[in-house]
Design a protein around this motif. Structure first.
Motif, PDB file in Angstrom:
ATOM      1  N   ILE A  85      34.354 102.764  75.355  1.00 56.57           N
ATOM      2  CA  ILE A  85      34.585 103.460  76.782  1.00 56.57           C
ATOM      3  C   ILE A  85      36.378 103.622  77.370  1.00 56.57           C
ATOM      4  O   ILE A  85      36.591 102.549  76.645  1.00 56.57           O
ATOM      5  CB  ILE A  85      33.470 103.130  78.168  1.00 56.57           C
ATOM      6  N   GLY A  86      36.199 105.121  77.216  1.00 52.22           N
ATOM      7  CA  GLY A  86      38.348 104.799  77.715  1.00 52.22           C
ATOM      8  C   GLY A  86      38.134 106.003  78.824  1.00 52.22           C
ATOM      9  O   GLY A  86      37.642 107.073  78.763  1.00 52.22           O
ATOM     10  N   GLN A  87      39.019 105.508  79.591  1.00 50.13           N
ATOM     11  CA  GLN A  87      38.917 106.048  80.859  1.00 50.13           C
ATOM     12  C   GLN A  87      40.265 107.228  81.045  1.00 50.13           C
ATOM     13  O   GLN A  87      41.265 106.784  79.998  1.00 50.13           O
ATOM     14  CB  GLN A  87      39.902 104.864  82.181  1.00 50.13           C
ATOM     15  N   LEU A  88      39.800 108.622  81.219  1.00 57.11           N
ATOM     16  CA  LEU A  88      41.031 110.005  81.099  1.00 57.11           C
ATOM     17  C   LEU A  88      41.346 109.540  81.862  1.00 57.11           C
ATOM     18  O   LEU A  88      41.152 109.586  83.080  1.00 57.11           O
ATOM     19  CB  LEU A  88      39.883 110.978  81.415  1.00 57.11           C
ATOM     20  N   ASP A  89      43.476 110.107  82.287  1.00 64.70           N
ATOM     21  CA  ASP A  89      44.010 110.258  82.998  1.00 64.70           C
ATOM     22  C   ASP A  89      44.563 111.383  83.395  1.00 64.70           C
ATOM     23  O   ASP A  89      44.129 112.332  82.658  1.00 64.70           O
ATOM     24  CB  ASP A  89      45.802 109.715  81.636  1.00 64.70           C
ATOM     25  N   ALA A  90      44.174 111.595  85.359  1.00 67.64           N
ATOM     26  CA  ALA A  90      44.679 112.610  84.969  1.00 67.64           C
ATOM     27  C   ALA A  90      45.685 113.995  85.487  1.00 67.64           C
ATOM     28  O   ALA A  90      46.951 113.191  84.660  1.00 67.64           O
ATOM     29  CB  ALA A  90      44.026 112.842  86.722  1.00 67.64           C
ATOM     30  N   TYR A 127      41.120 116.070  83.651  1.00 63.15           N
ATOM     31  CA  TYR A 127      41.630 115.774  82.534  1.00 63.15           C
ATOM     32  C   TYR A 127      41.927 115.852  81.052  1.00 63.15           C
ATOM     33  O   TYR A 127      40.882 116.683  80.722  1.00 63.15           O
ATOM     34  CB  TYR A 127      40.487 114.324  82.632  1.00 63.15           C
ATOM     35  N   ALA A 128      42.354 115.893  80.487  1.00 68.01           N
ATOM     36  CA  ALA A 128      42.969 115.664  78.557  1.00 68.01           C
ATOM     37  C   ALA A 128      41.874 115.126  77.858  1.00 68.01           C
ATOM     38  O   ALA A 128      42.690 113.975  78.390  1.00 68.01           O
ATOM     39  CB  ALA A 128      44.304 116.408  78.911  1.00 68.01           C
TER      40      ALA A 128
END
Length: 591
Positions: free
Chosen positions: A137-142, A150-151
């Motif tokens: 699980i990886g959190q995406l940066d806005a 999110y990219a």
């Protein structure tokens, strides 16, 4: 009935026409989840119909716990508006990217501003629960964008996007998947449109601020307050405020989203009351708008208190009431034939449609579309432009009415010449100007000879016609620079400014007498009349207009005593035979 009709029309215009074949929702809760195939030529794709939703129900969950839930615990998104929820929602969508599909993707959330939003990428489906976040699980940066976006780079093969979102108002999961390059171009185009919108609002504010400074019209001040509140609300709901002005102070989002709407309504109601002149011409309607205006202000202040999120629904009700009342007020003034009200009424239809569409979306009744979201800002700027024109029409109409009122106060209704008030007003100005130029001023007092005889023989209508004809001849005889006034009955006064020589006053008096001797053709009859004129000169005879009029009156009586149809210039020895004048030589009191 108006509210129901508008909402029905909005429902018809906002309903989706069809569902893409690739996004058909599963037929049951236990059906296999849909997998979104990332196409090779991806530009833009709507993920709404592939989303699965899970509600937190009051307890905040970790991404690892939600990721481990089976698909059977999630529900397929049914419709594009999930209603109002105090709990956050978890949304899940399964992706499959082939080797030929774009590597750089962008996930864009439909609403520009969310109360909370986090996005996670799962490299593979997880079936077991875990107290800690699994390594997959990886959190995406806005991204730095007015839209929450999110990219990310999904791996080849299957992956899962997991999102936790919470929103003020109804949740409308219009999520979109973009090719990164296409999204960058879209963001540039969107920034240009937003710049155009806010540039127009700023230009209208500056323009009307200058007009307020020059006219001191309360309606322009009300317009500035309304547009300032509108600007704040638009900054909040469009995401521009969060993106550009307060990226690290998200509390302004909640203030703007919940309190900005009633603040805009309060400013709009105040402006409409001033714009339509409701306190003077429709006091009952004005009272209704004033009550809702103060309710909106109270609601705006209450938003600053803690735990005020529940005020969102009352704010929407205030907005609905404001729209209805503005339309009602415009209709009332339209019946009174007030042109600015007609302009307002014609431009209100788009605002009613889009305004109720936004209310319907926020309350969970309508889907997320352009009509129910971004269309509001363009309708508002259109209305602001139209009402700027309406203000100019209103000012012109008020000036015309003031001119008519001034004519009633300063002009004689029978002849169109100045009356006593107008004589002192205009005559004093001409006297002041002549004092600066060191020229002469002549004041002539003229009494029409023979009017009583004509009234007795032919009636007062014939006498009025003679007075009107005499007034026209006096205008012609003395020219446009002269101040001509009828003081009542058959008495006239004339102020001749800027005379280079006193002789010119005598020449003009002789010319006027010649014009008065000429026969009058009135209603098929020929009438003859003459006049007696007294002349007083500034500065040799007197220094004030009141004294000059008194001396000219005395000279006029000497002309009558000499046999009428002549003029006499005042001389000091005439004081011995002064006759009492019916005219009081005092300046009229200012009201």
């Amino acid at each position: 009935m108006l509210l129901q009709a508008v909402m029905l029309l909005v429902l018809m215009m906002s309903a989706p026409m069809s569902m893409p074949a690739w996004a058909a929702a599963p037929s049951g809760a236990n059906a296999s989840p849909l997998v979104v195939l990332v196409p090779q030529d991806l530009r833009h794709q709507n993920l709404q119909h592939s989303l699965q939703v899970y509600r937190e129900n009051g307890k905040r969950l970790e991404p690892s716990a939600v990721a481990a839930l089976p698909d059977a615990r999630f529900q397929a998104v049914n419709g594009s508006n999930l209603g109002i929820s105090e709990d956050a929602l978890w949304l899940r969508v399964h992706l499959f990217r082939s080797a030929q599909s774009p590597e750089q993707l962008v996930l864009q959330l439909g609403r520009p501003v969310w109360r909370e939003a986090q996005a996670y990428l799962l490299s593979a489906d997880l079936a077991q629960a875990s107290g800690e976040r699994p390594a997959g699980i990886g959190q995406l940066d806005a991204l730095h964008s007015r839209y929450t976006a999110y990219a990310f780079q999904p791996p080849e093969g299957p992956s899962t996007l997991l999102l936790r979102v919470a929103q003020y108002g109804a949740l409308t999961p219009e999520f979109h998947l973009w090719n990164a390059g296409t999204f960058r171009q879209y963001a540039v185009d969107d920034a240009l449109l937003q710049g155009l919108f806010y540039g127009m609002v700023a230009a209208l504010l500056i323009y009307n601020a200058f007009l307020f400074l020059s006219t001191h019209d309360r309606a322009y001040f009300a317009y500035i307050l309304w547009q300032s509140a509108t600007l704040f609300y638009m900054l909040a709901i469009s995401g521009v405020g969060q993106h550009q002005l307060w990226p690290d102070t998200l509390v302004w989002n909640s203030i703007g989203l919940v309190g900005g709407l009633p603040l805009m309504c309060a400013g709009g109601l105040y402006f409409i009351r001033a714009y339509l002149l409701l306190p003077r011409h429709a006091p009952r309607t004005d009272l209704a708008l004033q009550i809702v205006q103060w309710l909106a202000i109270t609601l705006t202040v209450a938003v600053l208190l803690p735990n005020s999120e529940w005020l969102l629904v009352p704010a929407q009700l205030i907005a609905a009431a404001s729209l209805v009342l503005i339309a009602w007020a415009a209709a009332v003034r339209w019946q009174q034939r007030f042109m600015p009200a007609i302009i307002l009424l014609l431009s209100l239809f788009p605002l009613l449609i889009v305004g109720f569409a936004n209310i319907g979306r926020t309350l969970g009744w309508l889907p997320e579309t352009f009509l129910t979201s971004d269309a509001l800002q363009w309708v508002l700027v259109f209305l602001a432009l139209v009402l700027t024109y309406g203000l100019s029409v209103r000012v012109a109409q008020l000036r015309e009415r003031a001119t008519r009122l001034q004519d009633l106060l300063l002009k004689d209704p029978l002849t169109g010449l100045l009356n006593r008030n107008g004589l002192f007003d205009s005559g004093q100005r001409q006297l002041d100007r002549t004092q600066d130029s060191q020229a002469f001023v002549a004041v002539l007092w003229l009494d029409l000879d023979g009017l009583k005889r004509i009234n007795d023989q032919f009636g007062h209508a014939a006498g009025d016609a003679l007075i009107q004809a005499t007034s026209a001849r006096l205008r012609e005889a003395f020219g446009p620079d002269a101040v001509c006034a009828r003081l009542g009955g058959d008495e006239f006064a004339v102020v001749l400014p800027n005379l280079p020589s006193p002789r010119l006053a005598e020449d003009l008096a002789r010319h006027a007498l010649e014009r008065l001797r000429a026969p009058y053709a009135l209603s098929g009859r020929e009438f003859r009349a003459s006049g007696s004129i007294g002349v007083a000169l500034y500065p040799s005879h007197a220094q004030t207009l009141e004294e000059l009029l008194r001396l000219a009156d005395v000279a006029m009586y000497r002309a009558k005593a000499l046999g009428r149809d002549t003029y006499v210039v005042w001389e000091p020895d005439m004081e011995a035979d002064v006759q009492t004048s019916l005219f009081q030589f005092t300046r009229p009191a200012r009201s």
